[in-house]
Design an enzyme around this catalytic site. Structure first.
Site, PDB file in Angstrom:
ATOM      1  N   LEU A 116       0.848  -1.204   0.000  1.00 14.50           N
ATOM      2  CA  LEU A 116       0.000   0.000   0.000  1.00 14.50           C
ATOM      3  C   LEU A 116       0.878   1.247   0.000  1.00 14.50           C
ATOM      4  CD1 LEU A 116      -2.929  -0.857   2.491  1.00 14.50           C
ATOM      5  CD2 LEU A 116      -3.048  -0.639  -0.013  1.00 14.50           C
ATOM      6  N   GLY A 129       3.229   5.782  -4.954  1.00 16.44           N
ATOM      7  CA  GLY A 129       4.467   6.354  -5.495  1.00 16.44           C
ATOM      8  C   GLY A 129       4.466   6.343  -6.998  1.00 16.44           C
ATOM      9  N   CYS A 175       7.980  -9.031 -13.660  1.00 13.77           N
ATOM     10  CA  CYS A 175       6.796  -9.881 -13.459  1.00 13.77           C
ATOM     11  C   CYS A 175       5.465  -9.158 -13.583  1.00 13.77           C
ATOM     12  CB  CYS A 175       6.903 -10.562 -12.104  1.00 13.77           C
ATOM     13  SG  CYS A 175       8.316 -11.657 -12.039  1.00 13.77           S
ATOM     14  N   ARG A 226      14.463  -4.040 -15.527  1.00 11.15           N
ATOM     15  CA  ARG A 226      13.394  -4.415 -16.469  1.00 11.15           C
ATOM     16  C   ARG A 226      12.086  -3.715 -16.110  1.00 11.15           C
ATOM     17  NH1 ARG A 226      14.053 -10.860 -16.261  1.00 11.15           N
ATOM     18  NH2 ARG A 226      14.669 -10.334 -14.134  1.00 11.15           N
TER      19      ARG A 226
END
Ligand code: UDX
Length: 450
Positions: free
Chosen positions: A248, A251, A258, A325
């Site tokens: 939670l 940002g 993934c 990534r």
């Protein structure tokens, strides 16, 4: 103890191999990347993962961990884990070529009764594809088990050795028993399901975590409009055990190898089979908007970003990893460069060549203060501990303009402002010390009394 083979020496393959060896099994890990294998044979893992090098060295020293850069004629293993990468295409379909190649090769090197385990995240229905491929290429019968991983980068070894659940999906109960036995030393909660359900549990779990993050990011936007503090909102929500305080943190949003791939893949699978994943589409859209919101904050302070010099703190997709990534930080850098800004990037671990690869044209800084020279803003883009305590005095002395945009809500805004900075953050208008914006008229659905 058992003989185990693991195909693929990436995040999942190396962590699984080293941990299975620690549990006392004899593990052979195979990858066609000879450089990666030679590094592993010297006890160096190809990835930045706490505790992993030590675990690999322990496995090599015990004689239980072996790395091969080619397949032996016969694989002496009762259980073979497929842990090769399953990259996603832009529209979301997962690329199963590596899985297919691995299964076709392995099938000719294993005996009847061997169990093939899908460890990689694979689309629902892949278990049947693997079963068919194995029996077309090898002398079965073989069993197939789905055993999805729930490892977080930066804590993958811990997560493997302290599983909150082990999910095992197969039509063959004896195969589930055999795989469950490998984890016996961890005394985990084991959920036994059919293979498609196991594959779906993985996607649903990641999609839910991404949803939780996009949810709190939407709450942050509402907090900014209504004058609440999203960090305190998250704390209050998290005290409810049904919600929990985890995931939670509002940002810059989520990234990594993934969440983006899995949310896109699940959305794609749903649409391809006539379901309507409205929520998943919104989860992705909200996530992308987080980068745009931070850009808007920069523009509201600096005006047009063309020609501005902006220091971006962080390049990895999250703290405690060198993985860039789908990094939200580098997506922000690319957007800055697109607007003609000069983006100076610092990261405590990611190497300059990796930053240049992810954001061509970015300038790299070896230290925070070096990056601060002449900067008109500093954006905290990745939640590294290095950025939780900034040297405000020297930062202010170096920067051309004392503006901090804390896109990961790491700092105390009042302290930053007391040090002479203009401070912007996500969902915490009180910390920004700006005159509270007039609450925009609430959008009242038509036909509803105001
Ligand atoms: C995730 C899942 O957590 C893990 O179970 C799965 O096996 C693989 O994918 P990982 O990708 O390593 O693990 O990263 P995670 O720690 O989940 O963070 C994913 C992204 O969400 C990061 O970009 C992180 O910065 C962001 N995040 C996370 C938030 O923005 N807010 C949060 O509250 C938590």
């Amino acid at each position: 103890m058992a003989n185990v083979a693991v195909i693929g020496c990436g995040y999942v393959g190396v962590v699984s191999s080293a941990c299975f060896a620690k549990l006392g099994h004899d593990v052979t890990c195979i990858d066609i990347d000879a450089d990666r294998i030679s590094a592993l044979r010297m006890g160096r893992s190809p990835i930045y993962e706490p505790e992993l090098d030590a675990l690999v060295q322990e496995g090599l020293a015990s004689g239980r961990l072996h790395f091969l850069d080619d397949y032996p004629d016969q694989l002496d293993a009762r259980v073979v884990f497929i842990a090769v990468n399953t990259p996603g295409s832009q529209e979301g379909a997962a690329d199963l070529r590596a899985v297919r190649d691995a299964v076709a090769t392995v099938a000719t090197r294993i005996g009847p009764g061997t169990v093939l385990v899908n460890k990689s995240t694979v689309p629902i229905g892949t278990g049947e594809i693997v079963h068919g491929m194995a029996h077309r290429n090898g002398n079965g019968p073989f069993a197939v088990v789905s055993n999805p991983e729930f490892l977080r980068e930066g804590s993958a070894v811990h997560d493997f050795l302290h599983p909150e659940r082990i999910v095992l999906g197969s039509d063959d109960a004896w195969a589930i028993d055999m795989v469950a036995e490998l984890y016996a030393g961890l005394r985990p909660a084991i959920q036994r399901v059919d293979i498609r359900t196991a594959e779906m549990i993985k996607y649903a779990s990641n999609a839910f975590l991404a949803t939780k993050i996009s949810f709190i990011n939407e709450m942050a936007a509402i907090c900014e409009a209504l004058g609440a503090d999203v960090r305190e909102v998250a704390t209050g929500m998290g005290m409810d055990s049904r919600i929990s305080p985890h995931f939670l943190y509002a940002g810059l949003g989520w990234g990594g190898s993934c969440f983006p791939k899995d949310v896109r893949a699940l959305t794609h699978m749903a649409e391809a089979h006539g379901a309507h994943p409205q929520l998943l589409r919104s989860v992705s859209e909200i996530n992308h908007h987080q980068r745009l919101r931070v850009l808007a904050k920069l523009r509201s302070s600096l005006g047009p970003l063309e020609g501005r010099r902006v220091l971006v703190l962080g390049a990895s997709f999250k703290g405690n990893t060198d993985d860039t990534r789908n990094s939200p930080a580098l997506e922000l850098v690319r957007l800055l460069l697109l607007e003609g800004a000069t983006a100076v990037v610092h990261d405590p671990v990611v190497r300059p060549e990796r930053i240049a690869e992810g954001a061509p044209g970015a300038v790299c800084a070896a230290s925070i203060l070096e990056g601060a020279d002449g900067a008109e803003a500093a954006v905290i883009a990745t939640e590294w501990d290095d950025y939780r305590e900034l040297d405000f005095v020297n930062l202010r002395a170096r920067m051309a303009r004392p503006l901090i945009v804390d896109a990961r809500n790491l700092l105390d805004g009042r302290a930053a402002r007391a040090a002479g900075f203009e401070y912007r953050c996500v969902g915490r208008p009180g910390e920004e010390g700006l005159p509270f914006p007039v609450t925009p008229a609430l959008a009242v659905p038509t036909g509803v009394e105001r």
